[in-house]
Design a protein around this motif. Structure first.
Motif, short mmCIF file in Angstrom:
data_model
loop_
_atom_site.label_atom_id
_atom_site.label_comp_id
_atom_site.label_asym_id
_atom_site.label_seq_id
_atom_site.Cartn_x
_atom_site.Cartn_y
_atom_site.Cartn_z
N ALA A 490 -3.09 -6.01 -2.67
CA ALA A 490 -2.18 -5.10 -1.96
C ALA A 490 -0.75 -5.22 -2.46
CB ALA A 490 -2.23 -5.39 -0.46
N ARG A 491 0.00 -4.14 -2.30
CA ARG A 491 1.44 -4.19 -2.58
C ARG A 491 2.12 -4.99 -1.47
NH1 ARG A 491 3.72 0.11 -1.59
NH2 ARG A 491 2.00 1.24 -0.61
N PRO A 492 3.05 -5.88 -1.81
CA PRO A 492 3.70 -6.71 -0.78
C PRO A 492 4.33 -5.91 0.34
CG PRO A 492 4.20 -7.54 -2.97
CD PRO A 492 3.48 -6.24 -3.17
N GLU A 493 4.95 -4.76 0.02
CA GLU A 493 5.63 -3.99 1.06
C GLU A 493 4.64 -3.45 2.09
OE1 GLU A 493 5.66 -1.53 -2.83
OE2 GLU A 493 5.96 -3.61 -2.16
N SER A 494 3.40 -3.14 1.66
CA SER A 494 2.42 -2.65 2.63
C SER A 494 1.97 -3.78 3.57
CB SER A 494 1.21 -2.06 1.90
OG SER A 494 0.46 -3.07 1.23
N LEU A 495 1.91 -5.01 3.06
CA LEU A 495 1.54 -6.15 3.90
C LEU A 495 2.64 -6.45 4.91
CD1 LEU A 495 0.03 -8.55 1.20
CD2 LEU A 495 -1.20 -7.04 2.77
N ARG A 496 3.89 -6.29 4.49
CA ARG A 496 5.00 -6.56 5.39
C ARG A 496 5.11 -5.51 6.49
NH1 ARG A 496 7.57 -7.84 0.29
NH2 ARG A 496 8.56 -5.79 0.27
N SER A 497 4.49 -4.34 6.29
CA SER A 497 4.55 -3.28 7.30
C SER A 497 3.63 -3.56 8.47
CB SER A 497 4.16 -1.94 6.66
OG SER A 497 5.09 -1.60 5.65
N GLY A 498 2.65 -4.43 8.30
CA GLY A 498 1.74 -4.76 9.39
C GLY A 498 0.30 -4.68 8.93
N LEU A 499 -0.59 -5.35 9.66
CA LEU A 499 -2.01 -5.40 9.32
C LEU A 499 -2.84 -4.82 10.46
CD1 LEU A 499 -2.19 -9.06 7.92
CD2 LEU A 499 -1.93 -6.96 6.59
N PHE A 500 -3.86 -4.06 10.09
CA PHE A 500 -4.83 -3.57 11.08
C PHE A 500 -6.18 -4.11 10.67
CE2 PHE A 500 -7.94 -0.64 12.82
CZ PHE A 500 -7.50 -0.49 14.13
N MET A 501 -6.81 -4.85 11.55
CA MET A 501 -8.00 -5.63 11.20
C MET A 501 -9.19 -5.22 12.06
SD MET A 501 -9.52 -8.03 9.68
CE MET A 501 -11.21 -8.42 10.05
N GLU A 502 -10.37 -5.12 11.39
CA GLU A 502 -11.61 -4.85 12.11
C GLU A 502 -12.75 -5.52 11.37
OE1 GLU A 502 -14.20 -1.00 13.77
OE2 GLU A 502 -12.28 -0.72 12.73
N PHE A 503 -13.63 -6.17 12.11
CA PHE A 503 -14.83 -6.76 11.51
C PHE A 503 -15.94 -5.70 11.48
CE2 PHE A 503 -12.91 -10.82 13.02
CZ PHE A 503 -12.85 -11.45 11.77
N LYS A 504 -16.73 -5.76 10.41
CA LYS A 504 -17.84 -4.80 10.27
C LYS A 504 -18.84 -4.97 11.41
CE LYS A 504 -17.56 -4.43 5.22
NZ LYS A 504 -18.22 -4.72 3.92
N ASN A 505 -19.31 -3.82 11.91
CA ASN A 505 -20.34 -3.78 12.94
C ASN A 505 -19.87 -4.36 14.27
OD1 ASN A 505 -22.19 -2.72 11.00
ND2 ASN A 505 -22.57 -4.82 10.28
N GLU A 506 -18.54 -4.39 14.50
CA GLU A 506 -17.99 -4.85 15.77
C GLU A 506 -17.00 -3.81 16.28
OE1 GLU A 506 -16.45 -8.80 15.67
OE2 GLU A 506 -18.12 -9.58 14.46
N GLU A 507 -16.95 -3.63 17.58
CA GLU A 507 -16.07 -2.63 18.17
C GLU A 507 -14.65 -3.13 18.36
OE1 GLU A 507 -17.64 -1.21 21.80
OE2 GLU A 507 -19.50 -0.45 20.94
N ALA A 508 -14.47 -4.43 18.52
CA ALA A 508 -13.15 -4.96 18.86
C ALA A 508 -12.16 -4.74 17.71
CB ALA A 508 -13.26 -6.45 19.17
N THR A 509 -10.94 -4.34 18.07
CA THR A 509 -9.85 -4.17 17.10
C THR A 509 -8.56 -4.64 17.74
OG1 THR A 509 -9.45 -1.91 17.88
CG2 THR A 509 -10.95 -2.16 15.99
N GLY A 510 -7.49 -4.63 16.96
CA GLY A 510 -6.17 -4.93 17.51
C GLY A 510 -5.68 -6.32 17.23
#
Length: 830
Positions: A490-510
């Motif tokens: 990833a480009r560093p500036e995109s990482l500094r903007s924030g991360l959105f994470m989700e595990f495969k086959n799971e509903e939980a996010t955030g």
């Protein structure tokens, strides 16, 4: 020759003007001098012929009636005009019959008769007028107009607007001509006039000039703006230090001084703001600041006082530093009092102000402590807003303390005495705009919270922009490899903007899922099986780079990735349960590794080196140990000898070179062998900092500070602390279900509590402050579901939800299910 109106002006700063620090009224006429002149003439009145003549002020000026005697010299008349106008006599010329009158001749010798008309002119040097004749003509017209207004003549509004037009300000040489003329003095004279209309007109133009000067300097104009403002400041100061126009002018001077520093102008006209220019205002502003501190002034007043005080202090302390040398401090023997009395006065006065301010700060810090004692404050409001300026004052006192050989100890002693208040000021008010590294010179005067805050300021300001989030969808079973692809590429500036994470086959996010991912990926990175890092033998939480990491084909890219992950975890304030060893921390901070630093990384080598250094000299000189400057290493299953220095195989260790041997051995084991890995980790970390301040980040902290930031608390979870930081939605604290809940939690094992907390919040390791250090309070929420439903959670919002169970035993059974470690993970939802 060029004819200008009365009063006229020379084209340089007149020597007759009083010094800035002379507080006498510039607008009182010298009546004593005039009285003596009149009395001396009166004695001869019976024997001399009395004359009455007119002095014409050209162009378009009025005539002034003067009386004299036939034997009076032209020079005497010019001195009388000087007394009337304030213009030096040497610059004035009298013209009669088209000829200039010679100064030493008498009026009779010049043929002056009753009712004669003389013309008054001033000699303008040709240099400036030749370069900018338009500007000098306009200034001359301006002076003429001011004279007419002073004499009470009605001047048409159109004439005023034409002469005082804004377009003239930008003419080449206009400001130079203005400051070299008598126009500023005459404008201030008009401003001091009791006639409202004249006063208002003068004030309006002066304010306009100040506004233009500030705008031009802000655009790096070459005009001599600060010189004009300084001239008006010097003149208006004599009107009164409380005068609104003077205060406004001083404010503009302060802003210019802060913008352009001690040099102003450009090219051949570059000048310096002298100590003599600045010092009077510093004395004035130091007094105002001290009075503000004594009177408990409002935050706005105190902030303004600190700003103005600082602007004038900076050039003074820079000048003091220049005088004593860069690496010296002021002592009794090097202030050069005989060479420069004013400098000696400045040196003494600045130190006196330092001592007085430090005493005031001591008093104010004590008052803050008394004010906060016994009061309950939210962590965001632990210090009142009106305390904000005290941090700026402390910073300036630090800089001054560096100038005097006895001041630093005084300064740090006061700060250490009020360590808690100073730390709270930093946590509450230190921001990214100001440089607060000064306090890190003596880190013992602030707490862990303050050091952490200063280090975290080096990260870019996190701004939640969901559209710019770097999105990741990761398989739990491939967490290291897939995270590497998402983060490493990833480009560093995109990482500094924030991360959105989700595990495969799971509903939980955030955010809750993101916290869980950070813990999982960090444990995978530092898993010794992946050969990237080595765990310390006696503390398996503590790691440093593996010298043999090259067995992994992409090991250097993975160290880039590791640096990014650790920086992102710190930036998102997630405790991951991993800590760095001292040898690793020291290199990231740019510091040298010594024997005591390797104690945890290699206890066996540490003890061996200690024995070599402490063993009897005769024994080691007998070569009983058989040591040479060689180190044996194992690489990919093969052992080889590495020389610690050129010719090391033949260099025997003895009592004289054993310290060098130990140092070279340590450097080879823990610096040379992992230098590439450390460098790539630092590069990845710096990508998130967005600048090259990685050493500054680690230098801001102690190793223990970083341990607390990365690992968090190692204390057993306190149920009382947990309960104190929990609120209720749908339930009340007095409800019997809430009582059951806390009774059940109180009887849980330490591990069950950890699993429950993780299920509730996705926080696996509490901050070192405990529940107080979490981003939010925790919540227990009531849901209208059947009692056979298990509790659920919204980890993003720290919410635990369960229905009103019918009995304590039912609740206990449901909680027992979710506190099983294999179930507690990934059970929450958004």
């Amino acid at each position: 020759m060029f004819t200008i109106p009365f009063p006229t002006a020379d084209n340089h700063r007149h020597s007759y003007k009083r010094k800035v620090h002379d507080d006498t009224d510039a607008f009182n006429l010298d009546s004593v001098r005039m009285k003596k002149l009149v009395e001396s003439k009166t004695e001869k009145v019976s024997t001399l012929s009395r004359l009455q003549f007119f002095v014409r002020m050209l162009p378009k000026g009025n005539s002034v009636v003067m009386n004299g005697f036939t034997d009076e010299t032209v020079k005497s008349v010019l001195h009388r005009i000087e007394w009337m106008t304030g213009i030096p006599a040497k610059e004035l010329r009298l013209i009669y019959g088209g000829k200039q009158l010679q100064r030493e001749k008498s009026l009779g010798e010049c043929g002056i008769e009753n009712n004669s008309s003389l013309h008054l002119v001033a000699h303008l040097r040709s240099g400036p007028s030749e370069g900018c004749p338009t500007a000098w003509r306009i200034v001359g017209d301006m002076v003429s107009l001011i004279v007419r207004m002073c004499s009470g003549e009605m001047v048409r509004e159109a004439s005023i607007k034409e002469i005082f037009s804004s377009k003239h300000f930008y003419l080449p040489g206009f400001l130079d001509a203005l400051v070299s003329s008598m126009a500023p003095w005459m404008l201030v004279t008009l401003y001091a006039s009791p006639i409202a209309g004249i006063k208002s007109c003068a004030e309006g133009y002066i304010r306009y000039l100040l506004k233009c000067c500030h705008a031009e300097v802000a655009k790096a104009s070459e005009n001599d703006c600060i010189g004009v403002v300084l001239e008006f400041c010097n003149l208006l100061r004599r009107v009164g230090c409380d005068d609104p126009l003077y205060v406004s002018c001083r404010t503009t001077f302060t802003l210019l001084l802060s913008t352009v520093g001690v040099n102003y102008g450009s090219g051949t006209r570059k000048r310096r703001v002298l100590v003599s220019d600045v010092f009077p205002y510093f004395r004035e502003l130091a007094g105002e600041l001290l009075r503000s501190l004594s009177s408990n002034a409002s935050k706005e007043i105190l902030t303004g006082s600190v700003f103005y005080f600082t602007a004038f202090l900076v050039p003074l302390r820079n000048r003091i530093k220049e005088n004593v040398g860069l690496d010296c401090s002021v002592t009794d023997g090097n202030c050069h009092e005989e060479d420069d009395p004013l400098h000696a006065e400045v040196v003494d006065y600045v130190r006196d102000v330092f001592v007085m301010l430090l005493k005031k700060m001591d008093v104010r810090f004590r008052a803050m402590e008394d004010c906060l004692a016994g009061e309950e404050h939210d962590k965001e409001d632990s210090v009142y807003p009106e305390f904000a300026p005290y941090l700026a004052i402390a910073r300036e006192l630090y800089h001054v303390s560096k100038l005097y050989d006895d001041a630093e100890e005084m300064f740090w002693r006061v700060l250490k005495l009020h360590r808690n208040i100073v730390s709270q000021l930093i946590v509450r008010f230190a921001d990214r705009i100001k440089d607060h590294r000064w306090v890190l010179e003596n880190k013992s005067v602030i707490t862990f919270e303050a050091r952490r805050h200063l280090a975290m300021l080096l990260f870019p300001d996190a701004k939640e922009n969901y559209q710019a989030f770097h999105e990741m969808l990761i398989d739990r079973s491939q967490i290291l490899a897939e995270s590497f692809e998402y983060i490493g590429q990833a480009r560093p500036e995109s990482l500094r903007s924030g991360l959105f994470m989700e595990f495969k086959n799971e509903e939980a996010t955030g955010p809750g899922v993101l916290r869980e991912w950070f813990v999982m990926v960090c444990h995978a990175i530092f898993n010794p099986e992946n050969a990237l890092f080595v765990a310390c033998p006696d503390d398996h939480r503590r790691f440093y780079p593996n010298p043999a990491s090259k067995v992994h084909a992409l090991h250097l890219r993975y160290f880039d990735f590791s640096g990014r992950i650790i920086a992102l975890a710190l930036m998102n304030k997630v405790q991951v349960g991993i800590v760095l060893d001292r040898v690793f921390f020291m290199q990231l901070a740019g510091k040298c590794i010594a024997l005591e630093d390797i104690r945890d990384a290699d206890p066996y080598l540490y003890r061996s080196c200690k024995q070599i250094l402490e063993i009897d000299a005769d024994f080691i000189d007998s070569d009983a140990l058989g040591l040479t400057f060689v180190r044996e290493v194992e690489e990919l299953g093969c052992r080889k000898a590495v020389e610690l220095c050129p010719g090391g195989k033949s260099l025997v260790v003895n009592s004289k070179n054993r310290e060098k041997f130990v140092d070279l051995l340590i450097q080879n084991c823990f610096v040379t062998s992992i230098s590439e890995q450390v460098s790539h980790f630092a590069k990845g970390f710096a990508d998130i900092l967005s600048n090259s301040k990685i050493q500054q980040f680690f230098q801001s902290l102690e190793l223990e500070d970083l341990d607390w930031m990365l690992h968090g608390s190692e204390n057993t979870i306190s149920v009382e602390d947990w309960k104190a930081h929990t609120k209720y939605n749908g339930y009340k604290e007095t409800d019997h279900l809430i009582s059951w809940f806390w009774e059940i939690v109180g009887k849980m094992s330490a591990n069950e509590r950890k699993v429950l907390l993780f299920f509730w919040t996705s926080v696996k390791y509490l901050p070192v402050e405990g529940f107080r250090g979490l981003a939010s309070r925790l919540y227990i929420c009531r849901i209208m579901e059947p009692e056979d439903r298990l509790p659920s959670s919204h980890t993003c919002f720290y919410q635990l939800c369960f229905p009103p169970y019918s009995s304590k035993s039912v609740m206990q059974d449901r909680l027992r299910v979710i506190t099983q470690e294999h179930i507690g993970s990934s059970f929450g939802t958004w």
